[in-house]
Design a protein around this motif. Structure first.
Motif, PDB file in Angstrom:
ATOM      1  N   GLY A   1      31.495  37.338  27.500  1.00 55.50           N
ATOM      2  CA  GLY A   1      30.982  38.303  26.531  1.00 55.50           C
ATOM      3  C   GLY A   1      30.351  39.508  27.201  1.00 55.50           C
ATOM      4  N   LEU A   2      29.621  39.258  28.301  1.00 56.23           N
ATOM      5  CA  LEU A   2      29.005  40.367  29.037  1.00 56.23           C
ATOM      6  C   LEU A   2      30.063  41.323  29.569  1.00 56.23           C
ATOM      7  N   ILE A   3      31.131  40.755  30.139  1.00 59.73           N
ATOM      8  CA  ILE A   3      32.208  41.590  30.680  1.00 59.73           C
ATOM      9  C   ILE A   3      32.901  42.352  29.549  1.00 59.73           C
ATOM     10  N   TYR A   4      33.166  41.626  28.457  1.00 55.57           N
ATOM     11  CA  TYR A   4      33.842  42.239  27.299  1.00 55.57           C
ATOM     12  C   TYR A   4      33.004  43.396  26.725  1.00 55.57           C
TER      13      TYR A   4
ATOM     14  N   GLN B   1      29.816  28.055  18.575  1.00 57.83           N
ATOM     15  CA  GLN B   1      29.229  26.776  19.034  1.00 57.83           C
ATOM     16  C   GLN B   1      28.655  26.899  20.437  1.00 57.83           C
ATOM     17  N   ASN B   2      27.882  27.959  20.641  1.00 60.17           N
ATOM     18  CA  ASN B   2      27.252  28.174  21.944  1.00 60.17           C
ATOM     19  C   ASN B   2      25.910  28.874  21.719  1.00 60.17           C
ATOM     20  N   ARG B   3      24.823  28.254  22.189  1.00 62.92           N
ATOM     21  CA  ARG B   3      23.487  28.812  21.943  1.00 62.92           C
ATOM     22  C   ARG B   3      23.112  29.909  22.935  1.00 62.92           C
ATOM     23  N   LEU B   4      23.984  30.222  23.873  1.00 64.63           N
ATOM     24  CA  LEU B   4      23.650  31.225  24.879  1.00 64.63           C
ATOM     25  C   LEU B   4      24.268  32.586  24.568  1.00 64.63           C
ATOM     26  N   VAL B   5      24.711  32.787  23.344  1.00 62.25           N
ATOM     27  CA  VAL B   5      25.280  34.085  22.981  1.00 62.25           C
ATOM     28  C   VAL B   5      24.476  34.694  21.835  1.00 62.25           C
ATOM     29  N   GLU B   6      24.660  35.967  21.666  1.00 60.32           N
ATOM     30  CA  GLU B   6      24.072  36.731  20.560  1.00 60.32           C
ATOM     31  C   GLU B   6      24.967  37.933  20.322  1.00 60.32           C
ATOM     32  N   PRO B   7      24.737  38.712  19.266  1.00 59.68           N
ATOM     33  CA  PRO B   7      25.609  39.871  19.031  1.00 59.68           C
ATOM     34  C   PRO B   7      25.703  40.804  20.236  1.00 59.68           C
ATOM     35  N   GLY B   8      24.580  40.959  20.974  1.00 56.54           N
ATOM     36  CA  GLY B   8      24.601  41.835  22.140  1.00 56.54           C
ATOM     37  C   GLY B   8      25.418  41.300  23.295  1.00 56.54           C
ATOM     38  N   LEU B   9      25.787  40.027  23.231  1.00 58.07           N
ATOM     39  CA  LEU B   9      26.592  39.421  24.302  1.00 58.07           C
ATOM     40  C   LEU B   9      28.036  39.183  23.886  1.00 58.07           C
ATOM     41  N   VAL B  10      28.422  39.677  22.714  1.00 54.80           N
ATOM     42  CA  VAL B  10      29.822  39.532  22.297  1.00 54.80           C
ATOM     43  C   VAL B  10      30.439  40.894  21.980  1.00 54.80           C
ATOM     44  N   GLY B  11      29.764  41.975  22.388  1.00 56.19           N
ATOM     45  CA  GLY B  11      30.325  43.310  22.225  1.00 56.19           C
ATOM     46  C   GLY B  11      30.126  43.928  20.863  1.00 56.19           C
ATOM     47  N   THR B  12      29.316  43.306  19.995  1.00 57.82           N
ATOM     48  CA  THR B  12      29.149  43.844  18.635  1.00 57.82           C
ATOM     49  C   THR B  12      28.438  45.208  18.619  1.00 57.82           C
TER      50      THR B  12
END
Length: 314
Positions: free
Chosen positions: A135-138, A67-78
């Motif tokens: 997410g960036l840190i992770y 529920q956040n439009r500021l994330v993507e797979p590249g920002l969650v460590g995928t």
């Protein structure tokens, strides 16, 4: 002019340009033009379209899941998790088939994404920027671990390939795994209503009768497969899953069943356009499409952050 006509014409123009742009002149008569098209130009074109469409759709699912439009797979460590799996299978089973490597990468990407979701449950949602920062840190921590492992095992060159996001190696016989994305796109379209309810949050989704955990896990499995296939085939491409869903949402509203084909189309077209620009900007050398998209995506992201919101759609 109707939207679908514009979409088909744009796609046709980009495909035509992609087939014509390259070091080999198809009309010079030095090489068999049909062979060049069949072995290199068309596979490269399809690879860019499929990778862009897949990453854009994966961005939609991730954004709805948290529920956040500021994330993507590249920002969650995928992607970093997929690279960790790829590196592990390269070290432990260097002779493994491409399908085995992709399966291990997908499993590793899923575990990494679930790890971010576990972290996200403890992040306050008052500030929407906080979650992408986490997410960036992770992702940075996982990426650092991957780089350290690659450095200690003399496999740093593999990391460069998986991070490059370029299509010069997309030849016949080496890109076909990306067609998995087309099948997953169909599954996501059929599940558009469930993904929409998923984006309303766990409590609302359960009250509407949705099996929240099953839908969430299914969506993340599909995201992990998409990201793994793209990383294995052409490397990671940043910003696609972030900017494309947001641009379509601002343009057409939040009707996912109507928007998912547009998200796939725009993601594919933008990545293909970046690949064409990358072939032209230092001709006859090439700049990776991932680099071009990173510059373009950063500009679009800033515009999305600071531009005035559009009126609500009916």
């Amino acid at each position: 002019m109707k939207l679908w006509i514009i979409a088909i014409l744009t796609l046709a123009l980009l495909v035509g340009a992609s087939c014509l742009v390259g070091v080999v002149d198809l009309f010079a008569g030095n090489l068999d033009a049909t062979m060049v098209l069949a072995v290199s130009r068309l596979p490269r074109t399809f690879a860019a379209l499929l990778a862009g469409a897949g990453l854009a759709l994966a961005g939609v699912v991730v954004q709805m899941s948290v529920q956040n439009r500021l994330v993507e797979p590249g920002l969650v460590g995928t992607p970093e998790s997929a690279m960790l799996g790829l590196l592990a299978v390269t070290l432990l089973a260097p002779g493994a088939t491409l399908m085995v490597k992709m399966s291990v990468a997908a499993m590793s990407a899923l575990i990494g994404t679930l790890g971010f979701l576990w972290l996200a449950r403890n992040v306050p949602r008052r500030d929407p920027v906080l979650l992408p920062l986490v997410g960036l840190i992770y992702g940075g921590i996982i990426g650092a671990a991957v780089l350290w492992l690659a450095w200690t095992t003399d496999l740093v060159q593999y990391i460069g390939i998986w991070q490059s996001g370029e299509f010069s190696g997309a030849l016949r016989g080496r890109y076909e795994l990306l067609w998995v994305v087309a099948g997953i796109a169909g599954l996501l379209w059929l599940s558009a209503d469930r993904i929409t309810i998923l984006g309303l949050g766990e409590d609302t989704a359960r009250s509407l009768g949705l099996d929240y955990r099953q839908t969430l896990l299914t969506g993340l499995v599909l995201v992990s497969v998409i990201v793994s296939v793209v990383v294995v085939s052409v490397g990671s491409i940043p910003f696609v899953g972030l900017v494309v869903p947001n641009v379509v949402s601002r343009w057409r509203g939040d009707n996912l069943r109507r928007n998912l084909p547009l998200v796939a189309w725009l993601g594919g077209c933008m990545v293909l356009a970046c690949d064409i620009i990358g072939r032209l900007i230092r001709y006859p050398y090439e700049v990776p499409a991932g680099t071009i998209f990173a510059v373009l995506g950063a500009g679009i992201f800033l515009w999305l952050l600071y531009a005035a919101p559009r009126r609500a759609h009916g």
